[in-house]
Every structure is written in C-alpha cells, then in structure tokens.
Design a protein around this motif. Structure first.
Motif, PDB file in Angstrom:
ATOM      1  N   ILE A 165      -3.343  -6.770   1.753  1.00  0.00           N
ATOM      2  CA  ILE A 165      -3.306  -5.575   1.450  1.00  0.00           C
ATOM      3  C   ILE A 165      -2.943  -5.051  -0.079  1.00  0.00           C
ATOM      4  CG2 ILE A 165      -0.765  -5.374   2.093  1.00  0.00           C
ATOM      5  CD1 ILE A 165      -1.291  -2.851   3.598  1.00  0.00           C
ATOM      6  N   SER A 170       0.817  -1.124   0.046  1.00  0.00           N
ATOM      7  CA  SER A 170       0.164   0.057  -0.069  1.00  0.00           C
ATOM      8  C   SER A 170       0.873   1.397   0.044  1.00  0.00           C
ATOM      9  CB  SER A 170      -0.966   0.133   1.144  1.00  0.00           C
ATOM     10  OG  SER A 170      -1.811   1.002   1.255  1.00  0.00           O
ATOM     11  N   CYS A 211      -3.752   2.607   1.091  1.00  0.00           N
ATOM     12  CA  CYS A 211      -4.859   1.848   1.010  1.00  0.00           C
ATOM     13  C   CYS A 211      -5.182   0.978   2.336  1.00  0.00           C
ATOM     14  CB  CYS A 211      -4.906   0.822  -0.295  1.00  0.00           C
ATOM     15  SG  CYS A 211      -4.354   1.665  -1.684  1.00  0.00           S
ATOM     16  N   ASP A 212      -6.584   0.731   2.399  1.00  0.00           N
ATOM     17  CA  ASP A 212      -6.872  -0.184   3.519  1.00  0.00           C
ATOM     18  C   ASP A 212      -6.844  -1.770   3.319  1.00  0.00           C
ATOM     19  OD1 ASP A 212      -7.068   2.034   5.197  1.00  0.00           O
ATOM     20  OD2 ASP A 212      -9.448   2.145   4.494  1.00  0.00           O
TER      21      ASP A 212
END
Length: 477
Positions: free
Chosen positions: A312, A236, A285-286
């Motif tokens: 992820i 991420s 990002c989550d």
C-alpha cells in the motif's frame, strides 16, 4: 647612514625569516604526515573493532530457527541507568523536569517489547529509547529495504539489506549506550511466545501489519496480563489531526483494526480492553497492483504464508507520527502520568443541551437552598464527551450505539459529593437509575456514604476520583 643601516637590517631579518619559514615548513610537513599515518592506523583499528562487534552480534541463532537473536541484557544493569547518575540525569533532564525524578525513574526501570520495526515501530522504539527506557526488546524478522527509507526512523542506504532489529540496535548504541537491547531478528509466532514475551515486560507495543500475527500477539499479551498497545493502519493516509487512541472495540473506521477486533472476538473471546492507535481518515490510495506471469497466481509471490502480497502506498510522515503517539502513550503510562485520548464518536448539540436541562432539574429538586449549578453548556460538552466519553461511569461494556453516534438518552450528570456544589470536579455521569440510587445513598448517609462506597467498591471510587483529578489538572482548579 640611517637609510643604509635600515636596509641592511631589513635584509638580515628577511634572511632569518626565510630560514625560519623553511624550518617551519619542514616541521609542518613532518607533523601532517605523522597525523595522517596515525589517523590511518586509528581508522583501521576502529573498523576492525566494529566488524568484530557486528559479527559477535550476529553470532547466536534463534531457537525457533527463523532468524538470529542477540542480547545485551544478560549483563547487570549499569549504575548510569539511575536518574541520579550525573551524565544520564543531564541526558534526560527535560524528561525529569516533565515527569519528576520518580516518574522518570519508572521509565528508566521499564522493560518494553516492540514487535514490528517498520515505519511505525522504528519511530516508536526510537522515541522510547530517547525517553529513557533502559531495556528494549526489538523484534522483527524483516530487513531494511531501499523503499522503506522514506519512513524508517534511523536507517540509511548503508543499512539496506541489514536486519531491521540489528539496524536499530546499532544506531541506538550511539544514542543511549547505557541501554540494554535484546535484538530478535525473528517473526512473532506461537512457538516463539515465551522467548519474545518472557522476562516480565512492563509493556508490549504491537506494530505488526499482518492480521494473523497481530491477533496472536495481542491474545498472548491479554492471556499473560501484559499491558499492550496495538497499532492500526498508517498507510495511504496523510492527515495527522485524525489520529486517535481508542479501545479496540471502538475501531469501526480503520480496516486493519476492524479486522483485528473481529478476529479477537471470534477466535479468542476478547471483546475489548486493548488500546489501539488509529486514524479516522479514509484511505487515499488502493493497494499497488501486481502483474503476474502466465500460469502464476498472487500466492506464488507470497514471501511467507498468510502474509500480504500487495503493498500500500505510504506517506512517511504518518507512520512516524503513529510511532511517536505510541511512544507517548507508553512512556506516560509507565511514568504513571497517562493522558486520556479524545474519544471517537459524534453527538449533536441537542444532546448536550438535554444534559444541562436534566442537571438543572435535579438541582431544582434539591430545593433552592441546596441548588448550586456551577457549570454552563461548554462545561457540559467537556464533561460528557472528554471526561466520561458519553458513558456511565459504571459502564464496563465495550459496545457502541449506532456506529459513530453515541446515545445519551438514559444518562445524566449528578453530584458525587453531596456537600460540594455541582461543579466540574464533582459531577459524575450515570444512568438515570444509577444517579437516583447514588443521590438516595448520599441523602441518607451524607459523606459517610462515600466512605462506605470506598470500602465496598474501591476500584469504582478510584476510577471516579481519577477523573476528577484530571479535571482539576486540565482546568487548573
């Protein structure tokens, strides 16, 4: 007559050419047919040989019972691993030019263990091999998946479903056939410690993304006194300029590294001393959400106990750069030519200005005849931040002050050798009391004071002199 003779001659030549072409055509057809048949036979032979090799590689079973382990390290190390071998010398000629023959020989003689062969680990192992490390132990229980091809170093679609360790070994054998590879398709755990960390490795690279396993591996390396480099989270994120190698005690901005630091301290009493590669970038990002079926919880989707369930998002460039950075750290360390990564902390300009003023005051106290200041503000920034990391040269603790901000209130620069001027390669960073004590010793004993220090504090003197060597190298002094 002349025209008729030429016409007759032309017809004879055409006839012979026609006969020759006909014979040549038959010869070419026969030749091509033979070539095709030979190629088919060769392909069949090599296919069967490769199948037999792959089956042999998967023959033995891991003692832990989790997966398969194979090894090519039982055979004697081939002579071609020596950098004086003609073929290998040419293969690694750029490395030899960079590190020198002795440095590259240290790399070639090293034994490195890489645990975790995903996006980071595969690139790390790949570059270790291409840098000339002649013995690698490749450890990972997982298989190559289609979704992992965006970040794996060498895997392709034909490798999907294959063990990551075996996949790397197969590709590595074509890159550096003289290398000795231990293929351990297993998960690291306490029961497998001796098997996976035995053999006196020169370095271990931790590329695991599970906290429990990661902490156990790092603690085992500390206990066995094996140099180890850990890796934080590369998922991420996308900014390569934010990557740093820091001590695990300073890993305040990376969630995975922060959790590892806490567990090492709580469970094993390890407060620092382990280098870890991190990115200071915030995650973009989550975790990817999972839709559970009625009556099921997230744990029902867990492949192994205590392992992550949700994934992820990963941009493949960052794990690759993480892996390359890991390899750079390991190889330069093995070659005894390490680099000092840029520290991760913040200081205000006023702090550097204060350090310059303190140095001027100390030099003025020596008297006008002895005072000789050979640095400016930019030099102070370089010394305080890059060389001494805003810590006393005698500070062996791993604590940070005010998170990412570093306090230098009780610190100052002073001359190391009293007979040399206050220049870049003769200024040591100490607390005010330490600096006063050092100056008193130098004033009393002169250069003999350094000789005395070398006898009673050899490690400290070596540490300081290595810093000065770095300054001379980087500043071309």
């Amino acid at each position: 007559w002349f025209i008729a003779t030429q016409a007759s001659r032309k017809r004879r030549i055409q006839w012979h050419l026609f006969r020759s072409d006909e014979m040549d055509s038959r010869f070419v057809v026969a030749f091509v047919a033979g070539g095709i048949a030979g190629a088919c036979i060769s392909c069949t032979f090599f296919h069967h040989r490769n199948v037999e090799r792959d089956l042999a590689a998967a023959a033995s079973v891991n003692e832990v019972g989790l997966a398969k382990t194979t090894s090519t390290s039982n055979r004697p190390m081939p002579i071609s691993n020596d950098v004086h071998d003609e073929i290998v010398t040419e293969h690694f000629t750029r490395n030899i030019q960079f590190f020198g023959a002795e440095g590259q020989q240290r790399v070639a003689s090293a034994f490195v263990v890489v645990v975790g062969l995903g996006g980071v680990g595969s690139h790390c192992a790949h570059m270790l091999l291409r840098s000339g490390v002649s013995r690698l132990r490749l450890v990972d229980f997982d298989q190559v998946s289609l979704s992992s091809l965006n970040r794996h170093a060498v895997a392709n679609r034909e490798d999907v479903g294959r063990s990551k360790a075996e996949c790397l070994a197969a590709h590595f054998a074509r890159i550096y056939p003289e290398a000795s590879l231990d293929v351990c398709a297993t998960m690291y755990q306490k029961e497998a410690e001796e098997e996976l960390l035995g053999g006196e490795p020169d370095f271990v690279v931790d590329c695991i993304d599970n906290i429990d396993t990661k902490v156990e591996l790092l603690a085992a390396c500390v206990r066995r006194k094996i140099p180890v480099l850990a890796c934080g989270g590369a998922g991420s994120k996308c900014d390569p300029t934010r990557i740093r190698i820091v001590d695990v005690a300073e890993s305040v901005v990376d969630p995975l590294a922060r959790a590892v630091r806490h567990r090492l301290k709580r469970d094993h009493g390890i407060h620092g001393g382990i280098p870890i590669i991190i990115s200071t970038e915030k995650q973009r990002c989550d975790l990817v959400p999972i839709e559970t079926e009625d009556g099921k919880s997230l744990k029902d989707y867990q492949v192994l106990p205590n392992f992550r369930i949700r994934t992820i998002p990963v941009f493949g460039a960052l794990p690759a750069i993480f892996g390359m950075a890991c390899a750079a750290h390991v190889v330069t360390t093995l070659a005894k030519q390490p680099f000092d990564s840029e520290p991760v902390f913040r200081m205000q300009l006023k702090q550097y200005e204060t350090q310059l003023e303190r140095l001027r005051d100390r030099e003025d106290d020596k008297g006008s005849a002895e005072a000789c200041l050979g640095v400016d503000l930019q030099d102070i920034v370089y010394l305080v931040k890059d060389i001494w990391h805003a810590r006393s040269a005698r500070d062996k603790s791993w604590s940070m002050s005010k998170g990412m901000w570093r306090s230098t209130a009780g610190l100052c620069l002073t001359r190391w050798n009293p007979l040399k001027p206050a220049v870049l390669d003769n200024l040591v960073f100490l607390t005010l009391d330490e600096a006063d004590a050092h100056d008193t010793l130098m004033d009393t004993e002169g250069v003999e004071g350094l000789v005395h220090m070398r006898e009673i504090e050899p490690d400290f003197v070596r540490f300081v002199e290595e810093k000065f060597d770095r300054v001379r190298r980087e500043m071309s002094i």
